[in-house]
Design an enzyme around this catalytic site. Structure first.
Site, short mmCIF file in Angstrom:
data_model
loop_
_atom_site.label_atom_id
_atom_site.label_comp_id
_atom_site.label_asym_id
_atom_site.label_seq_id
_atom_site.Cartn_x
_atom_site.Cartn_y
_atom_site.Cartn_z
N ASP A 219 -8.98 1.06 7.47
CA ASP A 219 -8.08 2.04 7.46
C ASP A 219 -6.69 1.65 6.54
O ASP A 219 -6.26 0.70 6.94
CB ASP A 219 -7.45 2.57 8.80
CG ASP A 219 -6.66 3.87 8.55
OD1 ASP A 219 -5.83 3.92 7.73
OD2 ASP A 219 -6.87 5.11 9.16
N HIS A 220 -6.67 1.99 5.37
CA HIS A 220 -5.80 1.45 4.43
C HIS A 220 -4.31 1.39 4.81
O HIS A 220 -3.25 0.43 4.44
CB HIS A 220 -6.06 1.70 2.93
CG HIS A 220 -5.49 2.71 2.56
ND1 HIS A 220 -6.08 3.95 2.56
CD2 HIS A 220 -4.24 3.16 1.54
CE1 HIS A 220 -5.44 5.04 2.06
NE2 HIS A 220 -4.27 4.56 1.61
N HIS A 282 -5.85 7.94 8.97
CA HIS A 282 -4.46 7.35 8.91
C HIS A 282 -3.27 7.98 9.80
O HIS A 282 -2.58 6.99 10.37
CB HIS A 282 -4.07 7.75 7.35
CG HIS A 282 -4.98 7.46 6.35
ND1 HIS A 282 -5.74 6.37 6.32
CD2 HIS A 282 -5.45 8.10 5.36
CE1 HIS A 282 -6.56 6.35 5.49
NE2 HIS A 282 -6.19 7.33 4.63
#
Ligand code: BG6
Length: 531
Positions: A219-220, A282
């Site tokens: 999950d950047h 996110h």
């Protein structure tokens, strides 16, 4: 190197600013302790000619090389369906760095990677191609004269995640070196499933091939500096913890707003929508880090255990009219003085589309710390401004002093973590307006990363690729965490699918979203913040 004590720095402003300038020259290296050296590694990127590889992965590897953070024995192997000669892959990679890297292309930093970069062409459902890949990796090790860890980066459309994983298993690539360093590991890009059942099935496929400690689900947002700073702010400062609960906090708002529309990604987005694309992953991660209990250590499992506990304490949402959810699509409007199309006019989107480009939720967390404190989450495309922030709204001071014209309307204190852009932290405080009368005004006290540390911070993917190489899973999603989040979101998706376009609202591009999202807050007398 001369040792300088913190106390002496505090006494001597000149020394302090020179020490700060020194740390700004190497802001990333400065924070890294010696133990962060990555072992010899070969990274295999599946989906090597894809967009993410060019925009994020190649530039991340290049910047790690620039900062001397790659191991001396580092190899990059692109894997994709398209036949591309090695030399051409290197040329494409250099072009990607020129276009997307935060730093200019430096011949020596790129040269060190390019000398060890190759490409293997093959299908994702083609066992023979995985055997060829295995031979290629064996050749690399033979020439080097030692084994290296193998890191498989799955950066393809989700439809081929399962075949890739199965072939990594069948070819023996996943099991090679299992259980002792150097070993194999896998990084999986998002989307991790499209609902609870598909995410559970993907977890099963992964587990049939890899053990959980070998798996890094991306999950950047967790790689963003400011998201990591949430943990530091909460647990490295003693002033917050005593206030961080239902006794002092009135409500929490998490906003992840984008100015961009779907652009050319309509095909993907139609299958996804805002809840799957931004909220389930996110935004929920931001919530988990904001609301979880203090972990017993900074160990990956300790942090992830707390996040899972928190996600599990969120109550099922009330669905349908008057419930805890709002969804909408952007209509034509104006953004920054320019006309913007509506969602259904975008390339590849049908006029009957039922896909939400905006979603808002009101969540209740049923635990000792948070019971009764509403958590409001919202995300959307084509909103007024790109901004991600977490706003902690404290309870208002009692209305006994400082009345103006007979009214007590002191502002609530709000602590807001500005995730992006203009990264920082601010606190709203009531202050006396200078003058002979006692009148008050809310003022903002701010800290900005760029002002204190300079602005050339590493991209999220640099941190994530390095952490996965080192074997630190803290900033990755564990299997049970992904399921806990899907468990909450799946009933919402099902209810929306069953309702069709009923309940779908529109909002003008360039606005802050639909009125139905305001109604979610109005019940408790709250308003969305204008970030
Ligand atoms: C991605 C979504 O995960 O995150 C995109 O698929 C979105 O739709 C992007 O635009 C936002 O990321 P960032 O880092 O620009 O906030």
């Amino acid at each position: 190197m001369t040792r300088i004590s913190l106390a002496s720095l505090a006494r001597d402003p000149e020394k302090l600013s020179s020490a700060m300038a020194d740390s700004q020259r190497h802001p990333f290296l400065h924070g890294l302790s010696k133990h962060r050296g990555a072992p010899p590694t070969v990274v295999v990127i599946f989906g090597a000619s894809g967009d993410l590889t060019a925009r994020k992965l190649i530039p991340a590897v290049y910047n790690l090389s620039f900062d001397n953070l790659l191991p001396a024995d580092f190899f990059l192997v692109g894997y994709g369906r398209k036949p591309i000669p090695d030399g051409e892959f290197r040329t494409l990679a250099a072009a990607a760095i020129k276009e997307f890297s935060r730093r200019e292309l430096d011949a020596s930093a790129w040269g060190r990677v390019a000398a060890h970069t190759s490409y293997v062409a093959g299908g994702y459902d083609e066992p023979a191609a995985f055997d060829r890949l295995a031979v290629h990796l064996d050749d690399i090790e033979r020439q080097l004269g030692r084994d290296v860890q193998r890191m498989f980066y799955v950066s393809t459309p989700p439809s081929v995640f399962a075949p890739i994983l199965r072939n990594l298993g069948a070819s023996g690539l996943a099991a090679k070196h299992l259980g002792q360093p150097p070993h194999s590991k896998v990084i999986i890009e998002k989307p991790f499933g499209k609902d609870l059942a598909s995410a559970a099935a993907l977890n099963e496929t992964i587990r049939s091939v890899f053990e959980e400690h070998q798996v890094y689900r991306i999950d950047h947002y967790l790689g963003k500096e400011t998201v990591q700073d949430l943990l530091v702010q909460r647990f490295a400062n003693s002033i917050f913890e005593p206030l961080w609960n239902r006794n002092f906090i009135d409500s929490v708002q998490i906003t992840v707003a984008e100015e961009v529309g779907v652009g050319t990604r309509g095909g993907y987005y139609e299958q996804s929508g805002c809840l799957r694309d931004m909220i389930q992953n996110h935004t929920m991660q931001l919530l988990a880090l904001t609301a979880m209990e203090p972990p017993v250590s900074l160990d990956a499992e300790a942090i992830r255990d707390e996040k899972v506990k928190l996600l599990k304490a969120i109550q099922p949402l009330v669905l349908g009219p008057g419930g805890d959810t709002a969804r909408a699509q952007y209509a034509a409007g104006m953004i920054a003085g320019k006309a913007a199309k509506g969602y259904v006019e975008e390339e590849g989107i049908s006029a009957e589309s039922r896909t939400e480009t905006y979603a808002a939720l009101r969540l209740s967390i049923n635990n000792w710390r948070w019971q009764g404190v509403p958590f409001y989450l919202r995300s959307g495309k084509r909103l007024a401004r790109r901004v991600s922030e977490i706003a902690i709204n404290f309870k208002r001071p009692p209305g006994t002093l400082f009345a103006e014209e007979g009214r007590f309307d002191l502002a609530a204190n709000t602590l807001s973590f500005q995730i992006q852009p203009d990264e920082g932290l601010s606190l709203i405080l009531n202050t006396k307006i200078p003058g002979l009368e006692t009148r008050t005004q809310p003022v903002k006290m701010s800290f900005r990363y760029a002002t204190t540390f300079g602005s050339n911070t590493p991209e999220a993917y640099e941190r994530l690729v390095l952490d996965a190489m080192i074997g630190d899973g803290t900033l990755f999603i564990r299997g049970d965490e992904a399921l806990a989040s899907w468990k909450l979101c799946t009933p919402v998706l099902e209810a929306w699918a069953a309702a069709g376009r009923e309940g779908m609202r529109n909002y003008d591009a360039g606005s802050w979203g639909p009125a139905s999202a305001d109604a979610l807050l109005a019940k408790s007398g709250h308003l969305w913040r204008q970030p």
